[in-house]
Design a protein around this motif. Structure first.
Motif, mmCIF file in Angstrom:
data_model
loop_
_atom_site.group_PDB
_atom_site.id
_atom_site.type_symbol
_atom_site.label_atom_id
_atom_site.label_comp_id
_atom_site.label_asym_id
_atom_site.label_seq_id
_atom_site.Cartn_x
_atom_site.Cartn_y
_atom_site.Cartn_z
ATOM 1 N N ILE A 1 -11.859 -6.118 -10.120
ATOM 2 C CA ILE A 1 -11.827 -6.874 -8.870
ATOM 3 C C ILE A 1 -12.476 -6.107 -7.733
ATOM 4 C CG2 ILE A 1 -10.285 -7.845 -7.117
ATOM 5 C CD1 ILE A 1 -8.303 -8.426 -9.417
ATOM 6 N N GLY A 2 -12.128 -4.836 -7.588
ATOM 7 C CA GLY A 2 -12.699 -4.081 -6.475
ATOM 8 C C GLY A 2 -11.976 -2.777 -6.265
ATOM 9 N N PRO A 3 -12.291 -2.069 -5.187
ATOM 10 C CA PRO A 3 -11.649 -0.777 -4.914
ATOM 11 C C PRO A 3 -10.140 -0.922 -4.770
ATOM 12 C CG PRO A 3 -13.532 -1.147 -3.464
ATOM 13 C CD PRO A 3 -13.279 -2.434 -4.157
ATOM 14 N N ILE A 4 -9.422 0.118 -5.153
ATOM 15 C CA ILE A 4 -7.968 0.122 -5.027
ATOM 16 C C ILE A 4 -7.598 0.425 -3.578
ATOM 17 C CG2 ILE A 4 -5.815 1.157 -5.819
ATOM 18 C CD1 ILE A 4 -7.381 -0.527 -7.903
ATOM 19 N N ALA A 5 -6.864 -0.501 -2.972
ATOM 20 C CA ALA A 5 -6.398 -0.305 -1.603
ATOM 21 C C ALA A 5 -4.968 0.211 -1.565
ATOM 22 C CB ALA A 5 -6.494 -1.622 -0.828
ATOM 23 N N ASN A 6 -4.212 -0.027 -2.646
ATOM 24 C CA ASN A 6 -2.794 0.337 -2.684
ATOM 25 C C ASN A 6 -2.478 0.966 -4.034
ATOM 26 O OD1 ASN A 6 -2.103 -1.282 -0.125
ATOM 27 N ND2 ASN A 6 -2.963 -2.855 -1.458
ATOM 28 N N ALA A 7 -2.338 2.282 -4.065
ATOM 29 C CA ALA A 7 -2.064 2.976 -5.332
ATOM 30 C C ALA A 7 -0.704 2.590 -5.893
ATOM 31 C CB ALA A 7 -2.143 4.486 -5.129
ATOM 32 N N THR A 8 0.237 2.296 -5.013
ATOM 33 C CA THR A 8 1.484 1.623 -5.372
ATOM 34 C C THR A 8 1.591 0.405 -4.462
ATOM 35 O OG1 THR A 8 2.813 2.917 -3.821
ATOM 36 C CG2 THR A 8 2.635 3.757 -6.081
ATOM 37 N N VAL A 9 2.417 -0.560 -4.853
ATOM 38 C CA VAL A 9 2.534 -1.806 -4.098
ATOM 39 C C VAL A 9 3.913 -1.857 -3.449
ATOM 40 C CG1 VAL A 9 2.607 -4.323 -4.277
ATOM 41 C CG2 VAL A 9 0.884 -3.027 -5.556
ATOM 42 N N PRO A 10 3.999 -1.737 -2.121
ATOM 43 C CA PRO A 10 5.315 -1.752 -1.467
ATOM 44 C C PRO A 10 6.022 -3.085 -1.675
ATOM 45 C CG PRO A 10 3.550 -1.957 0.151
ATOM 46 C CD PRO A 10 2.890 -1.653 -1.148
ATOM 47 N N GLY A 11 7.349 -3.028 -1.771
ATOM 48 C CA GLY A 11 8.113 -4.240 -2.049
ATOM 49 C C GLY A 11 9.248 -4.438 -1.069
ATOM 50 N N TYR A 12 9.859 -5.619 -1.169
ATOM 51 C CA TYR A 12 11.070 -5.892 -0.403
ATOM 52 C C TYR A 12 12.089 -6.564 -1.311
ATOM 53 C CZ TYR A 12 9.473 -10.777 0.210
ATOM 54 O OH TYR A 12 9.064 -12.084 0.006
ATOM 55 N N VAL A 13 13.346 -6.334 -1.016
ATOM 56 C CA VAL A 13 14.455 -6.908 -1.780
ATOM 57 C C VAL A 13 14.518 -8.405 -1.509
ATOM 58 C CG1 VAL A 13 16.964 -6.981 -2.034
ATOM 59 C CG2 VAL A 13 15.788 -4.776 -1.733
ATOM 60 N N SER A 14 14.518 -9.196 -2.575
ATOM 61 C CA SER A 14 14.542 -10.648 -2.432
ATOM 62 C C SER A 14 15.859 -11.201 -2.942
ATOM 63 C CB SER A 14 13.391 -11.285 -3.209
ATOM 64 O OG SER A 14 13.413 -12.686 -3.063
ATOM 65 N N GLY A 15 16.637 -11.755 -2.032
ATOM 66 C CA GLY A 15 17.858 -12.431 -2.412
ATOM 67 C C GLY A 15 19.073 -11.529 -2.437
ATOM 68 N N LEU A 16 20.171 -12.105 -2.024
ATOM 69 C CA LEU A 16 21.462 -11.422 -2.045
ATOM 70 C C LEU A 16 22.434 -12.341 -2.779
ATOM 71 C CD1 LEU A 16 21.400 -10.200 1.664
ATOM 72 C CD2 LEU A 16 20.976 -8.799 -0.369
#
Length: 390
Positions: free
Chosen positions: A146-161
């Motif tokens: 696809i192209g150059p890597i912009a994010n070596a890891t992908v930040p996340g957020y907690v979904s749902g409680l």
């Protein structure tokens, strides 16, 4: 001579869960004879199990590509579209020009109004499988195609409680914060004590350093959404998601223009055509493409539109085995405008046991799968939950 598609197979994967998606049953909610519940908060139907559709595309030379899409409701409908309509057209094709194949398969039914829904899901599954084949043929992860890597890891957020009471949901969020999580999203559809009340309780418990996001699940008119958002604003939500009905493009544009809080939308959009129509009506701060609906080809096209409109990307992540999540991470790693990726904590770790993959989640971020193609494939445990559909 190039390799050709020899066969396409579909499987419904069903995994039991102790607590239904979004949490325990609310007041007046019951399980019907087909195993579904209707959430009273927004009238949406959900199964009491986790379910998705896995697709295997095999070439004449024996290469295998894996795809996945929604199978939450009426999964045989999507399987039938693949088996009866799309697979016979795809078989015999060179799998490499994936974007052109998506366009060709989409064209089959566009004049009949099949521009999303089960047809869109079927396209997404095949598209992911073809990208998997393309990456494996090149010996590279899809992101490298696809192209150059912009994010070596992908930040996340907690979904749902997923807890029954407000007190229990707050306690769950606090426990997760102590584990190091700092971004949380709650679902207004199960905020039985009130949406503002839930936001206030979470803010008080988590402090102002935590990011708190709110999914309104398309519950409101534009007037109602704006009034609610203004009441929520003092508690500093990071974004408010899906404020109005999906069909209300003018309402979404108005809310996005007038809201004091960033507006997120797009999990139900299947194509860049849908995204373009909505963005033409007005700006949206954050787009949320869902790989299980879009496939890789349309996800990329939606991300390109977002970049042109100055919007950030926060990919949606729904219930699946982890195959379309792997695809979402592959694309997300290439996006400079990525904000955070949804993390379905109630299923992610469990589903890793069904896959051969080294993707993971730790310290608030996803670890990217490293193998060629998707970097994920079903292992023997997944087949304990799979039913072939011919």
């Amino acid at each position: 001579m190039s390799d050709r598609v020899a066969s396409v197979e579909t499987f419904i994967v069903t995994v039991p869960r102790d607590t239904p998606y979004l949490g325990p049953l609310g007041p007046g909610e019951t399980i019907n004879p087909r195993g579904y519940i209707v959430r009273k908060g927004n009238g949406t139907i959900y199964p009491i199990v986790d379910r998705s559709i896995v697709v295997r595309v095999t070439t004449e030379k024996g290469a295998v590509g894996w795809g996945e899409t929604y199978g939450i409701c009426a999964p045989r409908a999507t399987c039938e579209i693949i088996n009866d309509l799309l697979a016979p057209v795809l078989i015999g094709s060179d799998p490499q020009p994936v974007e052109a194949i998506w366009d060709r398969l989409y064209d089959l039914m566009r004049v009949r109004g099949c521009t999303g829904g089960f047809h869109g899901d079927a396209l997404a599954a095949l598209d992911i499988a073809l990208w998997d084949l393309r990456g494996q043929a090149a010996g590279k992860p899809i992101r490298d195609l696809i192209g150059p890597i912009a994010n070596a890891t992908v930040p996340g957020y907690v979904s749902g409680l997923p807890a029954a009471t407000l007190e229990e949901r707050v306690a769950l969020a606090v426990a997760m914060q102590r584990e190091g999580h700092q971004a949380f999203k709650f679902a207004a559809v199960v905020s039985h004590d009130g949406i503002v009340e839930e936001m206030a309780a979470l803010r008080q418990a988590l402090g102002f350093d935590a990011e708190i996001l709110i999914d309104l699940h398309w519950k409101f008119s534009a007037d109602e959404a704006l009034a609610l958002i203004r009441a929520l604003a003092p508690y500093r939500p990071g974004f408010v998601e899906a404020p109005v009905k999906p069909e209300d493009m003018a309402g979404l544009a108005r809310v996005a223009r007038e809201s004091p809080v960033p507006i997120a939308a797009g999990e139900e959009w299947y194509t860049a055509y849908e995204a373009a129509n909505r963005l033409a009506a007005g700006p949206v701060a954050i787009l949320q493409p869902e790989m299980g609906h879009t496939g890789i080809t349309q996800f990329l096209r939606i991300a390109a539109l977002a970049a042109r409109h100055g919007a950030r990307i926060a990919p949606h992540a729904t219930v699946g085995t982890g195959l379309f999540l792997a695809a979402s991470l592959q694309v997300s790693s290439t996006l400079p405008q990525l904000w955070k990726h949804e993390w379905q904590h109630s299923i992610f770790s469990r589903n890793l046991a069904f896959l051969d993959s080294d993707m993971g989640y730790a310290d608030g971020a996803y670890r990217l799968p490293s193998a060629p193609g998707l970097g994920a494939a079903p292992n023997a445990r997944l087949w304990d939950h799979a039913e072939a559909v011919a």
